[in-house]
Design a protein around this motif. Structure first.
Motif, PDB file in Angstrom:
ATOM      1  N   LEU A  68       0.835  -1.198   0.000  1.00 54.44           N
ATOM      2  CA  LEU A  68       0.000   0.000   0.000  1.00 54.44           C
ATOM      3  C   LEU A  68       0.873   1.253   0.000  1.00 54.44           C
ATOM      4  CD1 LEU A  68      -3.075   0.527   0.101  1.00 54.44           C
ATOM      5  CD2 LEU A  68      -2.820   0.883   2.533  1.00 54.44           C
ATOM      6  N   ALA A  69       1.957   1.227   0.743  1.00 52.92           N
ATOM      7  CA  ALA A  69       2.891   2.356   0.782  1.00 52.92           C
ATOM      8  C   ALA A  69       3.566   2.543  -0.581  1.00 52.92           C
ATOM      9  CB  ALA A  69       3.938   2.145   1.864  1.00 52.92           C
ATOM     10  N   LYS A  70       3.962   1.434  -1.223  1.00 55.56           N
ATOM     11  CA  LYS A  70       4.572   1.509  -2.552  1.00 55.56           C
ATOM     12  C   LYS A  70       3.595   2.114  -3.559  1.00 55.56           C
ATOM     13  CE  LYS A  70       7.604  -2.496  -2.273  1.00 55.56           C
ATOM     14  NZ  LYS A  70       7.867  -3.835  -2.842  1.00 55.56           N
ATOM     15  N   SER A  71       2.339   1.691  -3.491  1.00 53.04           N
ATOM     16  CA  SER A  71       1.328   2.216  -4.414  1.00 53.04           C
ATOM     17  C   SER A  71       1.117   3.704  -4.200  1.00 53.04           C
ATOM     18  CB  SER A  71       0.006   1.481  -4.232  1.00 53.04           C
ATOM     19  OG  SER A  71       0.141   0.134  -4.550  1.00 53.04           O
ATOM     20  N   LEU A  72       1.081   4.128  -2.953  1.00 54.51           N
ATOM     21  CA  LEU A  72       0.884   5.547  -2.666  1.00 54.51           C
ATOM     22  C   LEU A  72       2.057   6.369  -3.169  1.00 54.51           C
ATOM     23  CD1 LEU A  72      -0.883   7.728  -1.359  1.00 54.51           C
ATOM     24  CD2 LEU A  72       0.449   7.415   0.699  1.00 54.51           C
ATOM     25  N   LEU A  73       3.277   5.884  -2.985  1.00 58.28           N
ATOM     26  CA  LEU A  73       4.438   6.620  -3.453  1.00 58.28           C
ATOM     27  C   LEU A  73       4.518   6.633  -4.978  1.00 58.28           C
ATOM     28  CD1 LEU A  73       7.076   5.419  -0.850  1.00 58.28           C
ATOM     29  CD2 LEU A  73       5.883   7.618  -0.918  1.00 58.28           C
ATOM     30  N   THR A  74       4.004   5.608  -5.618  1.00 57.43           N
ATOM     31  CA  THR A  74       4.028   5.541  -7.074  1.00 57.43           C
ATOM     32  C   THR A  74       2.959   6.430  -7.694  1.00 57.43           C
ATOM     33  OG1 THR A  74       4.803   3.257  -6.972  1.00 57.43           O
ATOM     34  CG2 THR A  74       3.900   4.005  -9.073  1.00 57.43           C
ATOM     35  N   TYR A  75       1.703   6.267  -7.248  1.00 56.29           N
ATOM     36  CA  TYR A  75       0.573   6.953  -7.873  1.00 56.29           C
ATOM     37  C   TYR A  75       0.172   8.249  -7.170  1.00 56.29           C
ATOM     38  CZ  TYR A  75       0.192   2.504 -10.214  1.00 56.29           C
ATOM     39  OH  TYR A  75       0.465   1.381 -10.947  1.00 56.29           O
ATOM     40  N   GLU A  76       0.666   8.477  -5.972  1.00 56.57           N
ATOM     41  CA  GLU A  76       0.439   9.676  -5.171  1.00 56.57           C
ATOM     42  C   GLU A  76      -1.002   9.847  -4.686  1.00 56.57           C
ATOM     43  OE1 GLU A  76       2.007  13.056  -7.160  1.00 56.57           O
ATOM     44  OE2 GLU A  76       4.019  12.226  -7.237  1.00 56.57           O
ATOM     45  N   SER A  77      -1.928   9.033  -5.148  1.00 62.09           N
ATOM     46  CA  SER A  77      -3.302   9.087  -4.675  1.00 62.09           C
ATOM     47  C   SER A  77      -3.944   7.741  -4.965  1.00 62.09           C
ATOM     48  CB  SER A  77      -4.066  10.200  -5.399  1.00 62.09           C
ATOM     49  OG  SER A  77      -5.410  10.200  -4.971  1.00 62.09           O
ATOM     50  N   ILE A  78      -4.454   7.084  -3.913  1.00 59.06           N
ATOM     51  CA  ILE A  78      -5.088   5.781  -4.108  1.00 59.06           C
ATOM     52  C   ILE A  78      -6.412   5.740  -3.360  1.00 59.06           C
ATOM     53  CG2 ILE A  78      -2.974   4.478  -4.542  1.00 59.06           C
ATOM     54  CD1 ILE A  78      -2.962   3.650  -1.632  1.00 59.06           C
TER      55      ILE A  78
END
Length: 170
Positions: free
Chosen positions: A4-14
């Motif tokens: 979840l942290a990786k996704s947030l850092l990648t897409y900036e909004s989840i």
């Protein structure tokens, strides 16, 4: 929670559930705090959590510079309940988003001299057509179209070629 942290850092909004966002928030804020420190030890700690060199380098180059002067790196915005299981859904995002650069308009290609000559020829033809006297016979005259129509594509198109090929037999 690391994914979840990786996704947030990648897409900036989840978009996720409220409980997951609350649990992942301290992890993400710790990673951004490490990026602000920008030391070798901080990079190793971030790699221990993320496990990806490209993610760590992006975190330290972009996120560390973006959040250099402020605190409060994430926000949770409630958007309602999920239809299937009635879970509280939220948008979990970074407070400072990456500014996307506006795309530059494409440059128009320079017109070729052949096209200019063709246009000049069309203008001469139009002028000649305007000079013709009109004959009024009372009945409307139908003009023939000189445009060529492209042949319509067949429904099966290339499927026939597929079925004509010899198949490998077992």
């Amino acid at each position: 929670m690391t994914s979840l942290a990786k996704s947030l850092l990648t897409y900036e909004s989840i978009k996720t559930t409220a409980h997951r966002a609350k649990v992942a928030r301290p992890l993400v804020e710790k990673l951004i705090s490490l990026a602000r420190a920008n030391t070798l030890a901080a990079k190793r700690q971030a790699f221990a959590i993320l496990g990806d060199h490209s993610m760590v380098s992006a975190l330290f180059k972009e996120m560390g510079q973006r959040f250099k002067t402020q605190g409060g790196f994430t926000r949770i915005i409630r958007i309602g309940k999920r239809r299937g299981d009635d879970a509280n859904m939220v948008i979990f995002e970074l407070t400072e988003k990456k500014i996307k650069e506006a795309k530059k308009p494409k440059k128009e290609k320079e017109k070729k001299p052949v096209e200019e000559e063709r246009k000049a020829g069309d203008i001469k033809l139009k002028a000649a057509e305007e000079k013709k006297p009109e004959v009024s016979t009372g009945a409307p005259i139908k003009e023939k179209r000189t445009e060529t129509k492209k042949p319509a594509k067949k429904f099966f198109g290339g499927l026939r070629n597929i079925f004509k090929k010899e198949r490998d037999s077992l």
